[in-house]
Design a protein around this motif. Structure first.
Motif, PDB file in Angstrom:
ATOM      1  N   LEU A  64      29.378  20.843  67.575  1.00 34.16           N
ATOM      2  CA  LEU A  64      29.871  20.177  67.576  1.00 34.16           C
ATOM      3  C   LEU A  64      28.487  18.975  66.145  1.00 34.16           C
ATOM      4  CD1 LEU A  64      33.318  18.556  68.588  1.00 34.16           C
ATOM      5  CD2 LEU A  64      32.717  20.127  66.193  1.00 34.16           C
ATOM      6  N   THR A  65      27.372  18.824  67.768  1.00 34.78           N
ATOM      7  CA  THR A  65      26.297  18.442  67.701  1.00 34.78           C
ATOM      8  C   THR A  65      25.095  19.614  67.145  1.00 34.78           C
ATOM      9  OG1 THR A  65      26.275  18.226  69.657  1.00 34.78           O
ATOM     10  CG2 THR A  65      27.074  16.489  68.367  1.00 34.78           C
ATOM     11  N   GLU A  66      24.831  20.417  67.075  1.00 36.52           N
ATOM     12  CA  GLU A  66      24.594  21.370  66.310  1.00 36.52           C
ATOM     13  C   GLU A  66      23.363  21.855  67.413  1.00 36.52           C
ATOM     14  OE1 GLU A  66      22.831  20.077  62.816  1.00 36.52           O
ATOM     15  OE2 GLU A  66      24.576  20.560  61.371  1.00 36.52           O
ATOM     16  N   LYS A  67      23.751  21.870  68.733  1.00 32.62           N
ATOM     17  CA  LYS A  67      23.561  21.931  69.902  1.00 32.62           C
ATOM     18  C   LYS A  67      23.019  23.081  70.306  1.00 32.62           C
ATOM     19  CE  LYS A  67      21.840  17.659  71.251  1.00 32.62           C
ATOM     20  NZ  LYS A  67      22.557  16.518  70.451  1.00 32.62           N
ATOM     21  N   GLU A  68      22.182  24.164  70.580  1.00 31.85           N
ATOM     22  CA  GLU A  68      23.178  25.367  71.201  1.00 31.85           C
ATOM     23  C   GLU A  68      22.771  26.034  72.807  1.00 31.85           C
ATOM     24  OE1 GLU A  68      23.413  28.021  70.512  1.00 31.85           O
ATOM     25  OE2 GLU A  68      22.793  27.386  67.880  1.00 31.85           O
ATOM     26  N   THR A  69      23.953  25.622  73.770  1.00 35.73           N
ATOM     27  CA  THR A  69      23.791  24.957  75.102  1.00 35.73           C
ATOM     28  C   THR A  69      22.836  26.959  75.764  1.00 35.73           C
ATOM     29  OG1 THR A  69      25.931  26.824  74.863  1.00 35.73           O
ATOM     30  CG2 THR A  69      26.531  24.484  74.961  1.00 35.73           C
ATOM     31  N   ALA A  70      22.576  27.175  75.139  1.00 34.44           N
ATOM     32  CA  ALA A  70      22.412  28.931  75.762  1.00 34.44           C
ATOM     33  C   ALA A  70      20.424  28.347  76.063  1.00 34.44           C
ATOM     34  CB  ALA A  70      22.068  30.238  75.528  1.00 34.44           C
ATOM     35  N   SER A  71      20.093  27.931  74.938  1.00 30.63           N
ATOM     36  CA  SER A  71      18.924  27.669  74.555  1.00 30.63           C
ATOM     37  C   SER A  71      18.385  25.871  75.085  1.00 30.63           C
ATOM     38  CB  SER A  71      18.608  27.739  73.263  1.00 30.63           C
ATOM     39  OG  SER A  71      18.674  27.610  72.820  1.00 30.63           O
ATOM     40  N   ASP A  72      18.853  25.093  74.172  1.00 30.54           N
ATOM     41  CA  ASP A  72      18.289  23.651  74.145  1.00 30.54           C
ATOM     42  C   ASP A  72      18.366  23.127  76.030  1.00 30.54           C
ATOM     43  OD1 ASP A  72      18.430  23.913  71.153  1.00 30.54           O
ATOM     44  OD2 ASP A  72      20.268  22.729  71.215  1.00 30.54           O
ATOM     45  N   PHE A  73      18.890  23.437  76.758  1.00 32.42           N
ATOM     46  CA  PHE A  73      18.642  23.120  77.944  1.00 32.42           C
ATOM     47  C   PHE A  73      18.132  24.374  79.343  1.00 32.42           C
ATOM     48  CE2 PHE A  73      22.615  21.335  75.331  1.00 32.42           C
ATOM     49  CZ  PHE A  73      22.657  20.144  75.642  1.00 32.42           C
ATOM     50  N   PRO A  74      16.853  24.433  78.586  1.00 31.93           N
ATOM     51  CA  PRO A  74      16.408  25.658  78.843  1.00 31.93           C
ATOM     52  C   PRO A  74      16.544  24.556  81.199  1.00 31.93           C
ATOM     53  CG  PRO A  74      15.070  24.216  78.024  1.00 31.93           C
ATOM     54  CD  PRO A  74      15.995  24.013  77.681  1.00 31.93           C
ATOM     55  N   ASP A  75      16.223  23.745  81.517  1.00 32.65           N
ATOM     56  CA  ASP A  75      16.830  23.343  82.848  1.00 32.65           C
ATOM     57  C   ASP A  75      17.455  23.220  83.771  1.00 32.65           C
ATOM     58  OD1 ASP A  75      13.111  22.361  83.143  1.00 32.65           O
ATOM     59  OD2 ASP A  75      14.361  21.675  81.157  1.00 32.65           O
ATOM     60  N   PHE A  76      18.770  23.836  82.808  1.00 33.76           N
ATOM     61  CA  PHE A  76      19.871  23.514  83.404  1.00 33.76           C
ATOM     62  C   PHE A  76      19.929  25.164  83.731  1.00 33.76           C
ATOM     63  CE2 PHE A  76      24.834  23.913  83.031  1.00 33.76           C
ATOM     64  CZ  PHE A  76      24.883  23.091  84.399  1.00 33.76           C
ATOM     65  N   ARG A  77      20.779  25.225  85.166  1.00 35.80           N
ATOM     66  CA  ARG A  77      20.668  26.642  85.911  1.00 35.80           C
ATOM     67  C   ARG A  77      22.144  26.383  86.632  1.00 35.80           C
ATOM     68  NH1 ARG A  77      20.199  27.142  91.179  1.00 35.80           N
ATOM     69  NH2 ARG A  77      19.935  25.282  92.851  1.00 35.80           N
ATOM     70  N   ALA A  78      22.724  25.461  86.693  1.00 35.03           N
ATOM     71  CA  ALA A  78      24.196  25.869  87.863  1.00 35.03           C
ATOM     72  C   ALA A  78      25.053  25.275  88.175  1.00 35.03           C
ATOM     73  CB  ALA A  78      23.703  26.838  88.925  1.00 35.03           C
ATOM     74  N   PHE A  79      26.612  25.538  87.235  1.00 33.61           N
ATOM     75  CA  PHE A  79      27.766  24.563  87.649  1.00 33.61           C
ATOM     76  C   PHE A  79      28.374  25.273  89.468  1.00 33.61           C
ATOM     77  CE2 PHE A  79      28.227  25.112  82.576  1.00 33.61           C
ATOM     78  CZ  PHE A  79      27.920  23.426  82.366  1.00 33.61           C
ATOM     79  N   LEU A  80      28.355  23.837  89.527  1.00 36.13           N
ATOM     80  CA  LEU A  80      29.227  24.101  90.578  1.00 36.13           C
ATOM     81  C   LEU A  80      30.654  22.648  90.522  1.00 36.13           C
ATOM     82  CD1 LEU A  80      29.623  24.527  94.053  1.00 36.13           C
ATOM     83  CD2 LEU A  80      28.733  22.200  94.393  1.00 36.13           C
ATOM     84  N   VAL A  81      31.550  24.033  90.028  1.00 34.18           N
ATOM     85  CA  VAL A  81      32.877  23.169  90.275  1.00 34.18           C
ATOM     86  C   VAL A  81      34.123  23.209  91.063  1.00 34.18           C
ATOM     87  CG1 VAL A  81      32.535  24.562  87.372  1.00 34.18           C
ATOM     88  CG2 VAL A  81      33.421  25.257  89.127  1.00 34.18           C
ATOM     89  N   ALA A  82      34.635  22.504  90.899  1.00 33.50           N
ATOM     90  CA  ALA A  82      36.177  22.838  91.849  1.00 33.50           C
ATOM     91  C   ALA A  82      37.503  21.918  90.520  1.00 33.50           C
ATOM     92  CB  ALA A  82      35.784  21.597  93.175  1.00 33.50           C
ATOM     93  N   GLY A  83      38.954  21.609  91.109  1.00 33.04           N
ATOM     94  CA  GLY A  83      39.106  20.967  90.733  1.00 33.04           C
ATOM     95  C   GLY A  83      40.752  22.181  90.107  1.00 33.04           C
ATOM     96  N   GLU A  84      40.133  22.723  89.562  1.00 38.12           N
ATOM     97  CA  GLU A  84      41.243  24.208  89.047  1.00 38.12           C
ATOM     98  C   GLU A  84      40.981  25.668  89.061  1.00 38.12           C
ATOM     99  OE1 GLU A  84      39.770  24.057  84.946  1.00 38.12           O
ATOM    100  OE2 GLU A  84      39.450  22.097  84.580  1.00 38.12           O
ATOM    101  N   ALA A  85      42.636  25.764  89.588  1.00 42.66           N
ATOM    102  CA  ALA A  85      41.359  27.309  89.497  1.00 42.66           C
ATOM    103  C   ALA A  85      41.501  28.422  88.557  1.00 42.66           C
ATOM    104  CB  ALA A  85      43.304  27.920  89.461  1.00 42.66           C
ATOM    105  N   LEU A  86      40.151  28.923  88.485  1.00 43.97           N
ATOM    106  CA  LEU A  86      38.753  29.325  87.960  1.00 43.97           C
ATOM    107  C   LEU A  86      39.660  31.198  87.868  1.00 43.97           C
ATOM    108  CD1 LEU A  86      36.859  29.158  86.181  1.00 43.97           C
ATOM    109  CD2 LEU A  86      35.184  29.736  88.339  1.00 43.97           C
TER     110      LEU A  86
END
Length: 320
Positions: A78-100
């Protein structure tokens, strides 16, 4: 996930009356990394602000719910950002709280060009299992005694499928004995390729969050595995299931012009997987409101003294 010294970790789980945020906070400090305690029950931490933090700091790892990752992705769209390219330093999610489900995990990884690692626990017990390099959850039976309960027979076993029963062995502040978590799990006894002697655990979901079809129970995890199998899925996808004895209807939010092709695929996929016919509806913007997603609530401190404004008098410093 291994936290590296000097990295920035966004903690986006509750700090209030839940241990998960505090555990991740402490683990980050012990790793020599930088904690960003964002919480996820605060009006101060809107979704646009999360994206600004991820870019400006920048964030390397995020600890959150799986669905949070998709909400951030929708906000980026919605804000015209590209998740795959505009966050080059981001590398991992650690997730919990839902069946994945594996399909939903893959969808998140493609959206963000980042790895997703899973943890499992509950508010009452804390962490119950962690993921190995072979993407299997291993239960912490070195400090927990776990059983599975069969509600049909009333019996428990140390492995198999049933509702998880937990007895923490070292808790002092809030001891629990044979606590029924409420999740249906498959507690395995087969060896894992990683070599760990801890048993594997597959979280299937909660009985109350499932539906009965053709004599079998369909939970969130099995339904998501089919929904997120849509070919060439390029945008964040959300769904809502409505069902009764007359049938199943699923609303899909995020497919845009590809809805018709996705519907044709899903109709066949649900029939093949579960032997049921499902009616699909296009619901773009109805499940996730763009306005509410982008809304930023401004915080103001309480004021106890204010000037009295008399109607006949001029405005006091422009306050009226």
């Amino acid at each position: 996930v291994s936290i590296q010294k000097g990295e920035a970790v966004l903690v986006k789980t509750p700090y209030s009356m839940v241990t998960t945020a505090h555990q991740m906070h402490q683990a980050t400090i012990l790793s020599g990394a930088f904690v960003v305690p964002a919480d996820n029950r605060s009006s101060m931490m809107s979704y646009p602000k999360v994206l600004r933090l991820m870019q400006d700091l920048p964030i390397n790892i995020a600890w959150c719910l799986p669905t949070e990752a998709l909400l951030w992705a929708r906000t980026a769209e919605l804000t015209e950002k590209e998740t795959a390219s505009d966050f080059p330093d981001f590398r991992a999610f650690l997730v919990a709280g839902e069946a994945l489900s594996p399909a939903k995990r893959t969808h998140i990884e493609k959206m963000w060009n980042a790895k997703v690692f899973e943890d499992y626990g509950s508010t009452e017990t804390g962490s119950l299992a962690g993921e190995c390099n072979h993407r299997n959850l291993h239960a912490w039976t070195d400090r927990l005694y776990l059983e599975v309960y069969d509600p049909k027979t009333g019996k428990t076993a140390e492995s198999g499928t049933g509702q998880l029963v937990v007895t923490p062995l070292y808790r002092e502040a809030m001891p629990l004995v044979r606590y029924l978590v409420g999740d249906t799990v498959d507690l395995g006894s087969s060896p894992c390729p990683c070599g760990s002697e801890l048993p594997t655990i597959n979280v299937l979901g909660r009985p109350e969050e499932s539906l009965r079809v053709n004599g079998r129970s369909l939970g969130t995890k099995s339904i998501e595995e089919v929904i997120y199998s849509v070919p060439n899925l390029k945008s964040s996808l959300f769904y809502r299931v409505d069902w009764d004895i007359q049938g199943i209807e699923i609303q899909l939010d995020g497919l845009g012009d590809s809805f018709k092709d996705a519907r044709a695929h899903l109709e066949i996929a649900f029939q093949d997987a579960f032997g049921v016919d499902v009616v699909f509806h296009k619901a773009d913007g109805k499940i996730i409101s763009p306005r509410k997603l982008l809304e930023e609530t401004k915080f103001s401190k309480p004021k106890f003294i204010r000037p009295r404004i008399i109607k006949e008098a001029p405005c006091y410093q422009g306050l009226c």
